[in-house]
Motif scaffolding. Structure first.
Motif, PDB file in Angstrom:
ATOM      1  N   PRO A  16       0.812  -1.230   0.000  1.00  0.00           N
ATOM      2  CA  PRO A  16       0.000   0.000   0.000  1.00  0.00           C
ATOM      3  C   PRO A  16       0.842   1.275   0.000  1.00  0.00           C
ATOM      4  O   PRO A  16       0.387   2.313  -0.474  1.00  0.00           O
ATOM      5  CB  PRO A  16      -0.803  -0.105   1.296  1.00  0.00           C
ATOM      6  N   ALA A  17       2.049   1.198   0.520  1.00  0.00           N
ATOM      7  CA  ALA A  17       2.908   2.388   0.577  1.00  0.00           C
ATOM      8  C   ALA A  17       3.252   2.894  -0.812  1.00  0.00           C
ATOM      9  O   ALA A  17       3.645   4.051  -0.991  1.00  0.00           O
ATOM     10  CB  ALA A  17       4.198   2.075   1.340  1.00  0.00           C
ATOM     11  N   MET A  18       3.079   2.009  -1.812  1.00  0.00           N
ATOM     12  CA  MET A  18       3.388   2.424  -3.185  1.00  0.00           C
ATOM     13  C   MET A  18       2.515   3.564  -3.667  1.00  0.00           C
ATOM     14  O   MET A  18       2.823   4.224  -4.666  1.00  0.00           O
ATOM     15  CB  MET A  18       3.206   1.242  -4.135  1.00  0.00           C
ATOM     16  N   ILE A  19       1.412   3.802  -2.948  1.00  0.00           N
ATOM     17  CA  ILE A  19       0.518   4.896  -3.321  1.00  0.00           C
ATOM     18  C   ILE A  19       1.265   6.229  -3.327  1.00  0.00           C
ATOM     19  O   ILE A  19       0.860   7.194  -3.987  1.00  0.00           O
ATOM     20  CB  ILE A  19      -0.706   4.955  -2.361  1.00  0.00           C
ATOM     21  N   ALA A  20       2.363   6.282  -2.580  1.00  0.00           N
ATOM     22  CA  ALA A  20       3.168   7.513  -2.521  1.00  0.00           C
ATOM     23  C   ALA A  20       3.657   7.926  -3.905  1.00  0.00           C
ATOM     24  O   ALA A  20       3.800   9.118  -4.181  1.00  0.00           O
ATOM     25  CB  ALA A  20       4.353   7.314  -1.576  1.00  0.00           C
ATOM     26  N   VAL A  21       3.905   6.930  -4.774  1.00  0.00           N
ATOM     27  CA  VAL A  21       4.440   7.276  -6.101  1.00  0.00           C
ATOM     28  C   VAL A  21       3.430   8.058  -6.938  1.00  0.00           C
ATOM     29  O   VAL A  21       3.729   9.177  -7.380  1.00  0.00           O
ATOM     30  CB  VAL A  21       4.928   6.013  -6.849  1.00  0.00           C
ATOM     31  N   PRO A  22       2.199   7.506  -7.169  1.00  0.00           N
ATOM     32  CA  PRO A  22       1.241   8.324  -7.939  1.00  0.00           C
ATOM     33  C   PRO A  22       0.910   9.650  -7.278  1.00  0.00           C
ATOM     34  O   PRO A  22       0.778  10.664  -7.958  1.00  0.00           O
ATOM     35  CB  PRO A  22      -0.005   7.424  -8.038  1.00  0.00           C
ATOM     36  N   ILE A  23       0.817   9.663  -5.952  1.00  0.00           N
ATOM     37  CA  ILE A  23       0.558  10.942  -5.267  1.00  0.00           C
ATOM     38  C   ILE A  23       1.699  11.909  -5.531  1.00  0.00           C
ATOM     39  O   ILE A  23       1.495  13.096  -5.826  1.00  0.00           O
ATOM     40  CB  ILE A  23       0.360  10.723  -3.744  1.00  0.00           C
ATOM     41  N   GLY A  24       2.908  11.362  -5.451  1.00  0.00           N
ATOM     42  CA  GLY A  24       4.087  12.193  -5.723  1.00  0.00           C
ATOM     43  C   GLY A  24       4.063  12.759  -7.133  1.00  0.00           C
ATOM     44  O   GLY A  24       4.399  13.922  -7.357  1.00  0.00           O
TER      45      GLY A  24
END
Lengths: 430, 269
Positions: free
Chosen positions: B237-245
Motif C-alpha cells: 500500500p505504501a506504493m501509493i506515494a508514487v502516484p501521489i508524488g
C-alpha cells in the motif's frame, strides 16, 4: 536580474488601485515609470522545431540574429498626459508598448504602471466570429479585466457608441469590417481604464471613425486619463500630444515637446508618403511633373490675399501653374479638407472644362476658383491637383499645400453652415 | 460609468478563466439542438463498441460484476483526462495572436480548457449515474469519496496540460508523441479490464499511473465495494506515494513553470 512591478504575482493582468495605495491617494506618482529597461530578441536563423531534430543533432548550434529593441530606456509618463511614441518601422516602438502592457518582460530594468490599464495593441483581438456580438463583448471585457456583471452593465453604452444597438445578437461573421472596428474600439474605451495604451488604432477605419477616435481621446483626456499612442501620424501627435518620444534602434532619440520631436522625426526619417497627414508641402507631392503648381493661396471677395476669413461671403482659391509638357484640357482639382483630414469640399473642372483650353510647355496660368463660403469656424487645408486627361495620372498634386481658417462668433460645431430656413406651421391644438 | 471594483489580480484571472471556458463551451454547442447529445456521443459510442466486443464477442464481460458500469465510468474519466491534456497542449501555440496582443496570466489558458472539459465531464457523469441506477448500483456513503477523486483528476489533468503546452512551443512533434502516450494510457489504466485480472507484477507498474489509481478507486467506491481498491491492488500500500508524488510534482512543476518560464516562452511564439 529584472524586476518588474507588474510581475510581483504570478497572475498579473494589471495593477488595480486596490494593490497600489498611491493610485487611491492620487499622489504625485507618474502613471508610468520606466527605469533602465532593456530588451533584446535573439532570433535563431532557422527554428529547430521538433524533438526529433533536437535528438538527432543535439550539439548543433544555430546562428542567431540579435535585435536590440530597447536599450536602457528611462522615462516617465505623468498622469493625464497624452503621450505619443513615434519612430520608423522596426525602431522598437511596438516592443516598448508591449513591455508597458506586460506582454513582454524586460531583460533588465523596471516598469511601473499605476492604475488600471486598457491595452489596445490591435482592434478585435480575441473576437470569436462564430458568436454573437454580445458574447464577444463579454469575452473582450474579461480579457480587459472586467467581471461579467461589469461587462453586462456596459453592453448598451458600448453598442450605442459603436452605433450597433440593433446588431447585438448578430454573429460577428456577419459584421462588416467597419462594424467590427467600431465595436472593438468601443469595447476598449469602455472599460474605464486609467491608462490607455494604443498601437496604431487610427490606421484602421474610415475618416468618420478616425474623427470619432480623436473626439474620444479628447474627452478621455479631459477626464484625466493617461493615453499612450504609438503611431506614425505626426499630425495626431502634434495635435493631441502633451509630450512625445521618438525611438530609433531601441534608443530614445528625442523626448519632450511634440513639435520638437516632430521636427526631429522629420529630420531623421524624412517623410514617407502617406504617413504624414500635415504640411509642409514639399514631400506631400505627387505627379509626373508635366505641370508645376507653383503657388496656392486664398483670397477674399475683394481679391485680397489672406489666411483668415470671417464666416460667410465668397472665397477664392487661387493657384499659379506652369506646364513643362503640352497638356490637353487637363482637369484641375481643388479639395478643401477640415483639420481632421476629411474632405469637406471638392471642385473639379471636369467635365466642365472650357473646351479647347490646351497648354504647351512653358505656359503659365493663374487659376481662380470662387465659391460660396459655407464653411464653419475652424481650420482648413487646400489640396491642388492637375491631372492628365487621357490617363489616371497626376501631372502635379500638392496635398495640403495651403491652409486657412474661418474665425468668428457663433460656432455651430459643424463643418459647414449651409444656407437654410425654418418653416414652422401650427397644426392646430388639442 | 466608473463602477469597476478594485480587484486582485487573482480575482481577475479567475473571472477570465470562467468567461473563456463558458464562451468556448457555448461555441461548441451553440445553436445546436443536439448539443448535449454530442457531448455524450463520444464516450457512449466507444462504450457501445467495447461492450459488444468484450461481452458478446470475447465473452469476458459476463464474468465481471457490473462490467458495463465499470467501462462507462472509466471511459468518462479517461475522456476528461485526454481532452484536458490533449487540448491543453495546444493552448499556448493556438492562442498565439491573443498572447501577443493582450496581457494576461498565461495559466488562464490551460485552466479555461480544464474548466470547459469539466462542463462536459459533469454532463457525462449524469449519464454515468443513470447507467449505475439502471444496473442496480445503489448509492453508499463511499460515494462521498468520489468528489475527492474527481478533484485529484482535475488538478492532475490541468497541471499536465499546462506543462505540455510549454513543451509544445519548442517541440512541435509533442502533439504526435502525446497522442501515442494517451493511447498507451488508455490501455494501461484499467478501463476496459478489471484490475484484479492483471498479474501482480504488471499490476504494480499500472498502479504507478495516477490515472489508473483514480479509475480503480472510483470503481471501488462507486460501483463495487468488493472490487480491489487502489491500495489493495498494489503489492505494498505504501506504493501509493508514487502516484501521489507524481500528481504533486506535476502541480508544483506547472506552477513554477508558469511563474518563471512560460512568459518568456510566449515571446518565442
Amino acid at each position: 536580474m529584472a524586476t518588474l512591478a507588474r510581475a510581483s504575482g504570478t497572475l498579473g493582468i494589471s495593477k488595480g488601485p486596490a494593490t497600489d495605495p498611491a493610485a487611491i491617494a492620487g499622489g504625485p506618482d507618474p502613471a508610468i515609470t520606466v527605469e533602465g529597461v532593456c530588451k533584446t530578441f535573439r532570433l535563431p536563423d532557422h527554428r529547430r522545431s521538433t524533438l526529433k531534430e533536437r535528438a538527432m543533432h543535439p550539439f548543433r548550434r544555430i546562428p542567431e540574429t540579435e535585435i536590440v529593441a530597447a536599450r536602457d530606456l528611462s522615462f516617465r509618463i505623468e498622469r493625464g498626459e497624452f503621450f505619443g511614441i513615434v519612430g520608423r518601422n522596426g525602431s522598437g516602438k511596438s516592443t516598448l508598448l508591449k513591455l508597458l502592457t506586460g506582454i513582454y518582460q524586460p531583460d533588465a530594468g523596471r516598469i511601473r504602471v499605476v492604475g488600471r490599464v486598457s491595452p489596445l495593441i490591435e482592434l478585435g483581438v480575441g473576437f470569436n466570429h462564430e458568436m454573437a456580438a454580445r458574447d464577444n463583448m463579454l469575452l473582450s471585457g474579461a480579457l480587459l479585466g472586467l467581471t461579467r456583471s461589469e461587462a453586462l452593465r456596459r453592453l448598451d453604452e458600448t453598442l450605442e457608441f459603436a452605433g450597433l444597438e440593433s446588431y447585438r445578437e448578430l454573429q460577428l461573421k456577419n459584421y462588416s469590417s467597419g462594424m467590427l472596428t467600431r465595436l472593438a474600439f468601443s469595447i476598449a474605451i469602455h472599460v474605464d481604464a486609467d491608462v490607455l495604451l494604443l498601437d496604431e488604432v487610427l490606421a484602421v477605419g474610415d475618416a468618420g471613425f478616425q474623427e470619432k477616435c480623436y473626439e474620444t481621446f479628447l474627452s478621455l483626456k479631459r477626464e484625466g486619463k493617461t493615453i499612450v499612442l504609438v503611431t506614425h501620424d505626426m499630425a495626431a501627435v502634434r495635435r493631441f500630444g502633451d509630450r512625445a518620444l521618438m525611438l530609433e534602434n531601441g534608443d530614445i532619440l528625442a523626448i519632450g515637446d511634440p513639435n520638437l520631436v516632430s521636427e526631429r522625426y522629420r529630420d531623421t526619417v524624412g517623410m514617407e508618403p502617406g504617413e504624414e497627414t500635415e504640411h509642409p508641402a514639399a514631400t506631400n507631392r505627387f505627379g509626373d511633373g508635366a505641370a508645376d503648381i507653383r503657388d496656392v493661396w486664398m483670397e477674399d471677395d475683394g481679391g485680397k490675399r489672406a489666411r483668415t476669413f470671417k464666416p460667410g461671403g465668397q472665397l477664392r482659391i487661387c493657384a499659379e501653374i506652369s506646364f513643362t509638357e503640352p497638356l490637353q484640357e487637363p482637369p484641375l482639382v481643388f479639395v478643401v479638407r477640415s483639420e481632421d483630414g476629411r474632405n469637406v469640399f471638392s471642385a473639379s473642372t471636369e467635365p466642365a472644362f472650357v473646351e479647347g483650353l490646351d497648354f504647351d510647355a512653358g505656359d503659365r496660368i493663374l487659376v481662380r476658383m470662387r465659391f460660396e463660403n459655407y464653411l464653419g469656424v475652424g481650420s482648413y487645408d487646400v489640396t491642388a491637383c492637375v491631372a492628365h486627361r487621357d490617363r489616371p495620372q497626376w501631372a502635379d498634386a500638392r496635398r495640403d499645400v495651403s491652409s486657412f481658417s474661418i474665425r468668428g462668433d457663433g460656432w455651430s460645431g459643424a463643418v459647414v453652415d449651409l444656407p437654410h430656413q425654418f418653416e414652422i406651421e401650427r397644426m392646430g391644438s388639442r | 460609468m466608473n463602477d469597476v471594483e478594485p480587484r486582485t489580480d487573482f480575482q481577475r484571472a479567475v473571472g477570465l478563466t470562467v468567461t473563456l471556458a463558458i464562451t468556448d463551451f457555448k461555441q461548441r454547442y451553440y445553436g445546436n439542438a443536439f448539443g448535449y447529445f454530442w457531448t455524450l456521443a463520444k464516450p457512449l459510442l466507444l462504450f457501445g463498441v467495447l461492450y459488444v466486443a468484450f461481452t458478446v464477442i470475447l465473452d469476458i464481460g459476463d464474468t465481471v460484476k457490473d462490467y458495463p458500469q465499470m467501462i462507462i465510468t472509466g471511459l468518462v474519466l479517461y475522456n476528461y483526462f485526454s481532452e484536458t491534456t490533449g487540448q491543453g497542449l495546444g493552448c499556448l501555440v493556438g492562442n498565439e495572436s491573443l498572447i501577443r496582443k493582450v496581457p494576461m496570466p498565461l495559466l488562464v489558458l490551460p485552466l479555461a480548457i480544464a474548466l470547459r472539459s469539466f462542463f462536459t465531464l459533469a454532463l457525462n457523469l449524469i449519464a454515468v449515474f443513470f447507467f449505475l441506477k439502471l444496473g442496480g448500483v445503489h448509492a453508499t456513503w463511499a460515494w462521498l469519496e468520489f468528489p475527492l477523486l474527481l478533484g485529484v483528476l482535475l488538478i492532475y489533468s490541468t497541471a499536465l496540460g499546462a506543462f505540455l503546452a510549454n513543451l509544445y512551443v519548442p517541440f512541435r512533434d509533442a502533439s504526435a508523441i502525446w497522442e501515442i502516450v494517451l493511447q498507451l494510457l488508455f490501455w494501461t489504466s484499467a478501463i476496459i479490464y478489471p484490475i484484479e485480472t492483471v498479474p501482480q507484477s504488471l499490476r504494480d507498474w499500472i498502479m504507478l499511473n495516477p490515472l489508473a489509481v483514480i479509475i480503480v478507486q472510483s470503481r471501488h467506491v462507486l460501483i463495487d465495494p468488493n472490487a480491489l481498491s487502489a491500495t489493495e491492488a498494489m503489492s505494498d500500500p505504501a506504493m501509493i506515494a508514487v502516484p501521489i508524488g507524481i500528481v504533486i510534482a506535476s502541480v508544483v512543476g506547472a506552477a513554477l513553470l508558469y511563474r518563471r518560464v512560460t512568459p518568456r516562452i510566449a515571446e518565442q511564439l
